[in-house]
Motif scaffolding. Structure first.
Motif, PDB file in Angstrom:
ATOM      1  N   TYR A  24      33.374  53.799 -39.165  1.00 41.98           N
ATOM      2  CA  TYR A  24      32.339  52.606 -39.750  1.00 41.98           C
ATOM      3  C   TYR A  24      32.615  51.766 -40.670  1.00 41.98           C
ATOM      4  O   TYR A  24      32.332  50.599 -40.551  1.00 41.98           O
ATOM      5  CB  TYR A  24      31.003  53.267 -40.037  1.00 41.98           C
ATOM      6  CG  TYR A  24      31.292  53.983 -41.468  1.00 41.98           C
ATOM      7  CD1 TYR A  24      30.772  53.079 -42.734  1.00 41.98           C
ATOM      8  CD2 TYR A  24      31.947  55.135 -41.730  1.00 41.98           C
ATOM      9  CE1 TYR A  24      30.748  53.857 -43.934  1.00 41.98           C
ATOM     10  CE2 TYR A  24      32.187  55.612 -42.802  1.00 41.98           C
ATOM     11  CZ  TYR A  24      31.528  54.876 -44.165  1.00 41.98           C
ATOM     12  OH  TYR A  24      31.588  55.416 -45.299  1.00 41.98           O
ATOM     13  N   GLN A  60      38.136  55.769 -51.448  1.00 41.96           N
ATOM     14  CA  GLN A  60      36.888  55.787 -51.070  1.00 41.96           C
ATOM     15  C   GLN A  60      35.927  56.651 -52.006  1.00 41.96           C
ATOM     16  O   GLN A  60      36.255  56.395 -53.287  1.00 41.96           O
ATOM     17  CB  GLN A  60      36.562  56.344 -49.586  1.00 41.96           C
ATOM     18  CG  GLN A  60      37.184  55.295 -48.635  1.00 41.96           C
ATOM     19  CD  GLN A  60      36.479  53.954 -48.726  1.00 41.96           C
ATOM     20  OE1 GLN A  60      35.291  53.940 -48.752  1.00 41.96           O
ATOM     21  NE2 GLN A  60      37.198  52.642 -48.685  1.00 41.96           N
ATOM     22  N   SER A  61      35.319  57.544 -51.634  1.00 49.50           N
ATOM     23  CA  SER A  61      34.213  58.311 -52.633  1.00 49.50           C
ATOM     24  C   SER A  61      35.026  58.845 -53.839  1.00 49.50           C
ATOM     25  O   SER A  61      34.240  59.429 -54.480  1.00 49.50           O
ATOM     26  CB  SER A  61      33.367  59.080 -51.767  1.00 49.50           C
ATOM     27  OG  SER A  61      32.246  58.379 -51.123  1.00 49.50           O
TER      28      SER A  61
HETATM   29  N1  GLU Z   1      33.072  53.124 -49.142  1.00 47.56           N
HETATM   30  C1  GLU Z   1      32.167  54.473 -48.438  1.00 47.56           C
HETATM   31  C2  GLU Z   1      30.765  54.111 -48.300  1.00 47.56           C
HETATM   32  O1  GLU Z   1      30.011  53.770 -49.146  1.00 47.56           O
HETATM   33  C3  GLU Z   1      32.506  55.799 -49.307  1.00 47.56           C
HETATM   34  C4  GLU Z   1      31.815  57.031 -48.479  1.00 47.56           C
HETATM   35  C5  GLU Z   1      32.758  58.281 -48.634  1.00 47.56           C
HETATM   36  O2  GLU Z   1      33.862  58.132 -48.919  1.00 47.56           O
HETATM   37  O3  GLU Z   1      32.214  59.394 -48.703  1.00 47.56           O
HETATM   38  O4  GLU Z   1      30.219  54.177 -47.000  1.00 47.56           O
END
Ligand code: GLU
Length: 309
Positions: A24, A60-61
């Motif tokens: 995504y 990311q998260s």
């Molecule tokens: N940047 C991603 C989002 O907000 C982080 C989600 C993740 O790493 O779980 O969709």
């Protein structure tokens, strides 16, 4: 330790079922799922690694751990008026509970709660300054000025951030977001686009390890609490399963990275881009299960010889 990491990396390299890379965020969709890296920064100051531990990936998260530490530094315990401390039992980007719970996200590691944390550290600065401070925190934790944000990944996330925009607007409608929605999403997406290798991430996680040689970036009390939240909420609706298999606090990201803390022993980073059904690294989770079993580092005690994994 080195022999164990080498063995874990070799097992991962031979694995056929590697999970599914997140698609995504279009920039992440093309990442080769064949990669696997692991690194361990120990309390006595050593760093071990194996596999693709020098390949940068999108954290990311995992960034939500650093963002929470920064937000706590800004407003202290007041943050708990705006975000809870309970697992959500839902996916990372779910909007479901926000309406029922009046715009107070369950915890700072789901997207809604992380947007509140971003809004908190953004409160008194421009997005550029705020991101500068976040990078400064991460670089200080890792003792590495080479860590940076991948602008292409950030823009790629912003262009399809429909869910995050909706979460942010929802929060704003409950007066739980103070900066403009565009700014919060822009800052949050850049925060998620921080790039690190496993070796850098293991180093950066040392501020959560209780040992004299570790960087003292947060108080003892905050360190304990961040670890507690990682254990209960760090893997979305797979948090219970990760605690069951690994027994150590961890925070995952859709880039396939996981930061795991053995509270008085080490900071561990593992990365493999393919995800399991909860959106957490499949091989990363399996590797940590083996690692925990072999080292006996679960906070719940050492397994008996020959015990099931
Ligand atoms: N940047 C991603 C989002 O907000 C982080 C989600 C993740 O790493 O779980 O969709």
């Amino acid at each position: 330790m080195q022999a164990l990491l080498t063995e874990i990396a070799e097992t991962a390299a031979a694995e056929a079922d590697r999970g599914k890379v997140a698609t995504y965020i279009s920039e992440l969709a093309g990442i080769d799922p064949g990669q696997f890296g692991i690194a361990v920064a120990t309390a006595d100051g050593r760093l071990f690694s194996a596999g693709d531990a020098d390949v940068p990936f999108s954290i990311q998260s995992v960034s939500k751990v650093f963002a929470l530490a920064l937000a706590l530094g800004r407003v202290g315990e007041q943050i708990w008026r705006r975000v809870g401390r309970e697992p959500s039992g839902l996916s990372f980007d779910s909007v479901l509970l926000l309406e029922r719970e009046n715009g107070i996200p369950r915890n700072p590691f789901i997207n809604a709660g992380a947007l509140v944390a971003t809004d908190t550290y953004l409160a008194t600065s421009s997005p550029r300054e705020a991101l500068g401070q976040l990078l400064q925190f991460i670089r200080a934790a890792a003792d590495d000025d080479g860590i940076h944000i991948n602008e292409t990944v950030a823009q790629s996330e912003i262009s399809t951030a429909h869910r995050n925009f909706s979460l942010a607007h929802y929060l704003a409608s409950f007066d739980n977001l103070h900066a403009p929605v565009d700014q919060v999403i822009g800052t949050y997406s850049h925060q998620c686009a921080v790039e690190m290798t496993c070796r850098q991430l293991a180093m950066a996680g040392r501020f959560l390890v209780d040992a004299p040689k570790m960087p003292g970036l947060v108080s003892v009390e905050r360190r304990r609490r961040i670890n507690a939240l990682m254990m209960t909420c760090g893997h979305y609706d797979g948090s219970g399963d990760f605690a069951f298999r690994v027994g150590m606090p961890g925070k995952s990201g859709v880039g396939g990275g996981i930061l795991v803390i053995s509270p008085s022993r080490a900071s561990i980073a593992v990365w493999s881009p393919g995800l399991n059904r909860y959106g957490n690294s499949k091989l990363g989770t399996e590797a940590m299960q083996t690692f925990s079993h072999r080292t006996g580092w679960s906070v719940f005690g050492v397994p008996h010889r020959g015990a099931e994994r």
